[in-house]
Design an enzyme around this catalytic site. Sequence first.
Site, PDB file in Angstrom:
ATOM      1  N   LYS A  53       0.722  -1.445   0.044  1.00  0.00           N
ATOM      2  CA  LYS A  53       0.221   0.118   0.270  1.00  0.00           C
ATOM      3  C   LYS A  53       0.600   1.220  -0.226  1.00  0.00           C
ATOM      4  O   LYS A  53       1.475   1.463   0.651  1.00  0.00           O
ATOM      5  CB  LYS A  53      -0.844  -0.432   0.978  1.00  0.00           C
ATOM      6  N   ASP A  78      -5.573   0.303   8.435  1.00  0.00           N
ATOM      7  CA  ASP A  78      -5.139  -0.393   7.747  1.00  0.00           C
ATOM      8  C   ASP A  78      -5.881  -1.186   6.289  1.00  0.00           C
ATOM      9  O   ASP A  78      -5.722  -1.506   4.785  1.00  0.00           O
ATOM     10  CB  ASP A  78      -3.509   0.337   6.900  1.00  0.00           C
TER      11      ASP A  78
END
Length: 319
Positions: free
Chosen positions: A14, A154
């Site tokens: 990410k 996340d």
Amino acid sequence: MAAPGVVVELAPAKVNLCLHVTGRRPDGYHRLDTVVAFAELGDTVSGDTVSVEPAVDGIFLRVSSGLMPVGKGMTAPVVPAAVDNLVWRAAALWGREAGELRAVRLTVDKRLPAGAGLGGGSSDAAAALRALSRLTGRPLGARLRRNTVGLGADVPMCLEPRPWRARGIGERLQPVALGRDLPVVLVWPGRAVATPAVFRARSGGFGPAVPERVLEHLATDPLSALAELRNDLTGAACAVEPAIAEAIAAVGGLDGCRLARMSGSGSAVFGLFDDGAAATVAAAALQDRRPGWWVRAGVLRAAGIDTRLERRPVAPLTA
Ligand SMILES: C[C@](O)(CO)[C@H](O)COP(=O)(O)OP(=O)(O)OC[C@H]1O[C@@H](n2ccc(N)nc2=O)[C@H](O)[C@@H]1O
Ligand SMILES: Nc1ncnc2c1ncn2[C@@H]1O[C@H](COP(=O)(O)OP(=O)(O)OP(=O)(O)O)[C@@H](O)[C@H]1O
């Protein structure tokens, strides 16, 4: 449970293209406004349901860190091999929310540095849930998806790795149109930072959210739009780990780099390029100059990442 088999999921890196810290909740978590995208490189998580006689119940977790960068002078947190691993905790969440697991083996191959702001652990947890869904033939329910934020802020965005704007502490997700794939160089300067330490080191007030005008601009000219945004944790992270400032300067100075910025709470830094070939050449040049750093070229995919990797033959279970 569906027939025995093996599924392999990519747990992609990410990248926080920007990270605006807009406030703080009473429980101490910070309110964020962040745009994320995912690179086509990452850890892998494979899952087997295995027929063995007699039947074995439970979850088996195997963590291979052989591919993790470990070099002289590098500091990275140990990736836990058992119940503290986010993959284990994701499987336990699945067990509570979606049904008991019998004889499931999850294998994590770490390729992303831990504690780098590339969301490795969160992406592993999300990949494990996708693997369990495929193995059992059961969809990821809305409640399970919501509850993944308890594993890590996340994790919800990592369930479907595509460009998102994330608000709240990361769980309020809105799809974002990124005009095109973005060639990227990812750099981890060999020193990990812990996310809580960076939030603690932050001083000053809170900044404005990402303007809607700039979000719209991402669809037409992503690099110019991103130049108007920022990562509000950069100063705090560089105070905790000065190697980050060095990495930002090094990436910004690469031939063809249009924008260099830290991802998440650091310590990884990314550079965006117009051209994939230039990114590959720049990554090789930087790796030569800085052998103690982890340097990779990749692409942030505007359409998101197809995480299903090839099927492999079923290996016998050895608990
Ligand atoms: C900074 C980001 O990487 C941006 O994407 C994420 O918000 C961090 O996500 P993560 O690593 O999954 O974070 P968590 O494991 O949930 O939180 C670790 C710690 O970071 C701090 N934390 C995290 C997220 C957030 N929005 N505010 C915080 O203050 C808290 O002290 C928390 O205890
Ligand atoms: N599967 C996993 N992979 C990596 N770290 C894990 C895993 N499970 C638990 N951890 C723990 O989580 C911590 C953070 O690791 P991670 O790599 O997710 O950090 P990060 O890249 O900074 O994450 P983020 O971008 O979400 O802030 C480490 O201290 C590590 O021990």
